[in-house]
Design a protein around this motif. Structure first.
Motif, PDB file in Angstrom:
ATOM      1  N   GLN A   1      -1.053  -8.611  -1.322  1.00 35.37           N
ATOM      2  CA  GLN A   1       0.195  -9.191  -0.831  1.00 35.37           C
ATOM      3  C   GLN A   1       1.341  -8.777  -1.751  1.00 35.37           C
ATOM      4  N   LEU A   2       2.469  -8.406  -1.155  1.00 33.36           N
ATOM      5  CA  LEU A   2       3.670  -8.051  -1.906  1.00 33.36           C
ATOM      6  C   LEU A   2       4.714  -9.152  -1.739  1.00 33.36           C
ATOM      7  N   VAL A   3       5.336  -9.541  -2.837  1.00 36.23           N
ATOM      8  CA  VAL A   3       6.382 -10.558  -2.803  1.00 36.23           C
ATOM      9  C   VAL A   3       7.613  -9.994  -3.512  1.00 36.23           C
ATOM     10  N   PHE A   4       8.740  -9.905  -2.794  1.00 29.52           N
ATOM     11  CA  PHE A   4       9.977  -9.421  -3.389  1.00 29.52           C
ATOM     12  C   PHE A   4      10.850 -10.586  -3.843  1.00 29.52           C
ATOM     13  N   HIS A   5      11.485 -10.416  -5.007  1.00 29.32           N
ATOM     14  CA  HIS A   5      12.435 -11.387  -5.544  1.00 29.32           C
ATOM     15  C   HIS A   5      13.722 -10.640  -5.881  1.00 29.32           C
ATOM     16  N   ASN A   6      14.852 -11.349  -5.821  1.00 25.21           N
ATOM     17  CA  ASN A   6      16.119 -10.736  -6.200  1.00 25.21           C
ATOM     18  C   ASN A   6      16.300 -10.805  -7.713  1.00 25.21           C
ATOM     19  N   THR A   7      16.704  -9.703  -8.318  1.00 25.26           N
ATOM     20  CA  THR A   7      16.892  -9.671  -9.770  1.00 25.26           C
ATOM     21  C   THR A   7      18.126 -10.462 -10.218  1.00 25.26           C
ATOM     22  N   ARG A   8      19.051 -10.690  -9.290  1.00 22.48           N
ATOM     23  CA  ARG A   8      20.333 -11.343  -9.611  1.00 22.48           C
ATOM     24  C   ARG A   8      21.082 -10.606 -10.720  1.00 22.48           C
ATOM     25  N   GLY A   9      20.879  -9.306 -10.743  1.00 27.00           N
ATOM     26  CA  GLY A   9      21.648  -8.465 -11.651  1.00 27.00           C
ATOM     27  C   GLY A   9      21.143  -8.413 -13.075  1.00 27.00           C
TER      28      GLY A   9
ATOM     29  N   GLU B   1      44.370   9.019  -2.590  1.00 29.20           N
ATOM     30  CA  GLU B   1      45.571   8.279  -2.188  1.00 29.20           C
ATOM     31  C   GLU B   1      45.249   7.232  -1.132  1.00 29.20           C
ATOM     32  N   THR B   2      44.530   7.641  -0.079  1.00 29.15           N
ATOM     33  CA  THR B   2      44.187   6.677   0.971  1.00 29.15           C
ATOM     34  C   THR B   2      43.155   5.668   0.475  1.00 29.15           C
ATOM     35  N   PHE B   3      42.290   6.095  -0.435  1.00 24.17           N
ATOM     36  CA  PHE B   3      41.318   5.182  -1.042  1.00 24.17           C
ATOM     37  C   PHE B   3      42.037   4.039  -1.739  1.00 24.17           C
ATOM     38  N   LEU B   4      43.073   4.355  -2.501  1.00 27.55           N
ATOM     39  CA  LEU B   4      43.821   3.334  -3.241  1.00 27.55           C
ATOM     40  C   LEU B   4      44.727   2.519  -2.339  1.00 27.55           C
ATOM     41  N   ALA B   5      45.067   3.057  -1.173  1.00 31.58           N
ATOM     42  CA  ALA B   5      45.941   2.331  -0.245  1.00 31.58           C
ATOM     43  C   ALA B   5      45.208   1.226   0.511  1.00 31.58           C
ATOM     44  N   CYS B   6      43.870   1.274   0.540  1.00 29.64           N
ATOM     45  CA  CYS B   6      43.070   0.283   1.272  1.00 29.64           C
ATOM     46  C   CYS B   6      42.653  -0.871   0.359  1.00 29.64           C
ATOM     47  N   ASP B   7      42.294  -1.994   0.988  1.00 28.45           N
ATOM     48  CA  ASP B   7      41.662  -3.102   0.274  1.00 28.45           C
ATOM     49  C   ASP B   7      40.152  -2.867   0.234  1.00 28.45           C
ATOM     50  N   HIS B   8      39.509  -3.449  -0.796  1.00 22.03           N
ATOM     51  CA  HIS B   8      38.110  -3.120  -1.039  1.00 22.03           C
ATOM     52  C   HIS B   8      37.240  -4.370  -1.157  1.00 22.03           C
ATOM     53  N   LEU B   9      36.010  -4.205  -0.686  1.00 22.06           N
ATOM     54  CA  LEU B   9      34.927  -5.138  -0.978  1.00 22.06           C
ATOM     55  C   LEU B   9      34.069  -4.542  -2.079  1.00 22.06           C
ATOM     56  N   VAL B  10      33.434  -5.399  -2.873  1.00 18.70           N
ATOM     57  CA  VAL B  10      32.477  -4.922  -3.876  1.00 18.70           C
ATOM     58  C   VAL B  10      31.218  -5.769  -3.802  1.00 18.70           C
ATOM     59  N   THR B  11      30.108  -5.162  -4.165  1.00 18.03           N
ATOM     60  CA  THR B  11      28.864  -5.909  -4.343  1.00 18.03           C
ATOM     61  C   THR B  11      28.757  -6.293  -5.811  1.00 18.03           C
ATOM     62  N   THR B  12      28.579  -7.569  -6.078  1.00 17.97           N
ATOM     63  CA  THR B  12      28.448  -8.036  -7.454  1.00 17.97           C
ATOM     64  C   THR B  12      27.282  -9.001  -7.549  1.00 17.97           C
ATOM     65  N   LEU B  13      26.345  -8.699  -8.412  1.00 13.52           N
ATOM     66  CA  LEU B  13      25.196  -9.578  -8.610  1.00 13.52           C
ATOM     67  C   LEU B  13      25.426 -10.560  -9.743  1.00 13.52           C
TER      68      LEU B  13
END
Length: 304
Positions: A127-135, A190-202
């Protein structure tokens, strides 16, 4: 009683003699000469303080003491055989076991669709059980046995009792909605900086390696939210003007699931992320866990 003074091999001799009731047949079955078997039988009698097998017109007949011991010896030999079967490298895949892996939803999504069918076929009682590392590196869990291995790209400065192996590397991409009015079908800095961003943070920190690379060049992006998942931001990108910088496989998976999304090369120069699997020396030589680490490395390399 001191077990160190006992010859456990005599138990096998007892079982064979009890089954065969003949010195010559027992000697043939154990690949011994009759004199050698008779010598061992003498030791067996001394060990138990009983004749055990008396001569009869047609071979040997067990004594009452032998009849009493027979089921106990048989049970003990079965247990010993099961123990050595358990230790046998060729049968370890049949062990009943449970392995705990600490990782992220990204690794789980990348690995499990291929790993789980393989495990079900090759190691059906595992059996395999996955857990989140929480970063964080699950150090205490690895040391105590609550975690068998950890897989991520952010484990640093490991203790001497830990092993680590590179199993995958991946570049970054930028995920966007095709209808994003700012991009108009192309993405540059330029267009990258013109947009708003989401980030993944653990960990709750909203500044990561993208922001560090931008700061070095005197730039800053606007971050509107930090999410705890690598996979869920795609749902928020759909129909919006938001961007998220993520690993290429995450972006590819999102585009396959949501056709309105598109993946662009990242306009910020970033080093590849190296995914490592980490384990403690307590599980280093376990054949089942060694086998699983080998499969994980192969499958994630295959995904590169």
């Amino acid at each position: 009683m001191n077990i160190a003074t006992k010859d456990l091999n005599l138990l096998k001799l007892f079982q064979v003699l009890y089954d065969e009731r003949s010195v010559s047949s027992a000697a043939e079955r154990m690949n011994l000469s009759q004199p050698a078997l008779s010598h061992k039988l003498a030791k067996l009698r001394t060990e138990f303080g009983d004749t055990l097998f008396a001569r009869a017109p047609r071979g040997l007949t067990p004594t009452p003491r032998a009849h009493q011991l027979a089921p106990l010896v048989q049970q003990l030999l079965r247990s010993l055989e099961s123990f050595y079967d358990y230790c046998d490298e060729e049968s370890f895949l049949l062990r009943e076991d449970r392995i705990h892996l600490y990782s992220t939803d990204y690794i789980e999504q990348l690995l499990m669709p291929k790993l789980l069918p393989l495990v079900r076929q090759k190691a059906p009682r595992l059996q395999l059980v996955f857990h989140n590392t929480r970063g964080k590196l699950p150090r205490s869990e690895l040391e105590t046995g609550a975690c068998d291995m950890a897989i991520a790209g952010f484990f640093k400065q490991l203790p001497d009792t830990f092993y680590q192996q590179k199993i995958h590397s991946e570049s970054f991409a930028v995920l966007a909605c095709r209808s994003n009015p700012i991009l108009n079908g192309k993405l540059d800095l330029e267009t990258f900086l013109a947009c708003d961003h989401l980030v993944t943070t653990l960990t709750g920190d909203l500044e990561g390696i993208v922001d560090g690379a931008l700061h070095e060049k005197g730039y800053q992006r606007r971050i509107v939210a930090g999410l705890s998942s690598f996979l869920s931001p795609a749902l928020m990108i759909e129909g919006s003007d938001l961007l998220i910088t993520c690993l290429e496989s995450v972006a590819s998976h999102a585009c396959n699931c949501i056709p309105s999304l598109v993946s662009y090369p990242c306009p910020v120069d970033l080093a590849k992320v190296e995914i490592m699997q980490t384990w403690h020396q307590r599980t280093h030589d376990d054949p089942l866990r060694t086998w699983l680490r080998q499969q994980i490395r192969y499958l994630l390399n295959e995904s590169a």
